[in-house]
Write a protein that holds these residues in place. Structure first.
Motif, short mmCIF file in Angstrom:
data_model
loop_
_atom_site.label_atom_id
_atom_site.label_comp_id
_atom_site.label_asym_id
_atom_site.label_seq_id
_atom_site.Cartn_x
_atom_site.Cartn_y
_atom_site.Cartn_z
N LYS A 111 12.33 -41.38 -26.82
CA LYS A 111 12.70 -40.39 -27.81
C LYS A 111 13.04 -39.07 -27.11
O LYS A 111 12.74 -38.89 -25.93
CB LYS A 111 11.55 -40.20 -28.81
N GLU A 112 13.69 -38.16 -27.87
CA GLU A 112 14.15 -36.90 -27.29
C GLU A 112 13.00 -36.10 -26.72
O GLU A 112 13.14 -35.46 -25.67
CB GLU A 112 14.89 -36.07 -28.35
N GLU A 113 11.86 -36.12 -27.41
CA GLU A 113 10.73 -35.31 -26.92
C GLU A 113 10.13 -35.85 -25.63
O GLU A 113 9.32 -35.20 -24.99
CB GLU A 113 9.64 -35.21 -28.00
N ASP A 114 10.55 -37.06 -25.23
CA ASP A 114 10.03 -37.64 -23.99
C ASP A 114 10.73 -37.05 -22.76
O ASP A 114 10.28 -37.29 -21.63
CB ASP A 114 10.22 -39.16 -23.99
N PHE A 115 11.82 -36.31 -22.96
CA PHE A 115 12.57 -35.76 -21.84
C PHE A 115 12.14 -34.32 -21.58
O PHE A 115 12.12 -33.50 -22.51
CB PHE A 115 14.08 -35.81 -22.12
N PRO A 116 11.80 -33.96 -20.33
CA PRO A 116 11.23 -32.63 -20.04
C PRO A 116 12.20 -31.48 -20.28
O PRO A 116 11.77 -30.36 -20.54
CB PRO A 116 10.83 -32.73 -18.57
N HIS A 117 13.48 -31.74 -20.17
CA HIS A 117 14.45 -30.64 -20.32
C HIS A 117 15.11 -30.62 -21.70
O HIS A 117 16.13 -29.96 -21.89
CB HIS A 117 15.55 -30.76 -19.25
N ASN A 118 14.51 -31.33 -22.65
CA ASN A 118 15.14 -31.43 -23.96
C ASN A 118 15.19 -30.08 -24.69
O ASN A 118 16.18 -29.74 -25.33
CB ASN A 118 14.41 -32.45 -24.82
#
Length: 306
Positions: free
Chosen positions: A204-211
């Motif tokens: 999911k999007e929140e799993d990416f640190p630079h989101n």
């Protein structure tokens, strides 16, 4: 000119009359006839002046209805629409670069859209008027410019269209990925698996640190895009207002020039009539040539009438 010919004919006839009938020049009835001839001459010259006035008024109308200002506005609108298109091109390009940059940082798959820009310049002629005049005062500078407003709204919608294209592209990527996974599972198990709508392993999007940085960068780019096209909108409207103001100023100056010119010609005609009648009353010949200039009476001392 016709005025000068009429005036010269009168001077010659009047002088000839005094030469032929010197004993009658002091007769009241003769003087009255001469005064009437001067009035008739004034009426003929006045008619010429009125014709010149009507011609000037018609010429002013032709200038006002020639469409030159409107054509210049159309040219400006086309140039303005290209500026809007350039801002859209830069916006979409910037958005794609920002997405690609942060997706690469987080090892996310790149999102590809099926177009490089959104074209807002159409080949067909837009029937929307550039200006919207006030019916109560058609000579006032318009406050509404419908076609520029439409151009602004169309440009503003492009970032929504871009976001929709991104969603469609992402959905198509996930659908294709799911389809490939189904095929692989079928081949591995030798049977058709249960329909799987989404991939549970898809991050999911929140799993990416630079989101969060990505969202802020995209929001900032949208805000800059809206600011730039809003600036273009009001700059375009102000330019058209100034252009219309200049045209109205020129039309008003032409009208003032016609009024003042005719007034000056009539005053010169009155002055001429007064001079001729003074000669009649003084029972003297018109010794020097009189010329009715456009705005004044000229006594030519170099030419004598015989």
């Amino acid at each position: 000119s016709k005025k000068q010919i009429l005036l010269l004919d009168y001077q010659l006839e009047y002088n000839k009359f005094l030469d032929d009938y010197p004993d009658l020049k002091d007769e009241p009835q003769v003087k009255e006839e001469h005064h009437q001839e001067v009035d008739d001459l004034s009426d003929k010259i006045f008619e010429i002046i009125e014709n010149r006035k009507n011609e000037a008024v018609e010429e002013r109308k032709k200038i006002m209805t020639s469409g030159w200002i409107e054509n210049e506005m159309e040219k400006f609108y086309m140039a303005l629409s290209r500026l809007f298109q350039n801002e859209i091109d830069k916006f979409i390009c910037s958005m794609q670069i920002i997405r690609d940059y942060y997706h690469n940082l987080d090892n996310r798959p790149l999102v590809e859209i099926p177009f490089s820009t959104i074209e807002i310049i159409k080949e067909e002629i837009d029937p929307t008027p550039i200006e919207e005049f006030n019916e109560e005062n058609a000579n006032a500078i318009p406050e509404k410019y419908p076609r520029i407003e439409k151009l602004y709204r169309t440009s503003l919608k492009t970032h929504f269209e871009y976001e929709e294209a991104i969603k469609e592209s992402e959905k198509a990527r996930l659908d294709k990925q799911n389809e490939n996974q189904k095929k692989q599972a079928t081949q591995a198990k030798g049977k058709k698996p249960a329909v799987q709508q989404t991939n549970p392993d898809e991050p999911k999007e929140e799993d990416f640190p630079h989101n969060e940085e990505l969202k802020k960068a995209l929001a900032n780019e949208k805000a800059k895009f809206k600011y730039k096209i809003t600036l273009l909108k009001y700059w375009g409207i102000n330019y058209l207002k100034n252009l219309r103001q200049l045209s109205l100023s020129i039309y008003n100056k032409l009208e003032d020039w016609i009024i003042l010119a005719i007034k000056a010609e009539n005053e010169a005609l009155d002055q001429l009539s007064k001079m001729l009648k003074e000669n009649i009353e003084s029972e003297s010949k018109i010794k020097y040539e009189l010329a009715l200039d456009t705005f004044d009476v000229v006594v030519n001392m170099n030419v004598q009438n015989f």
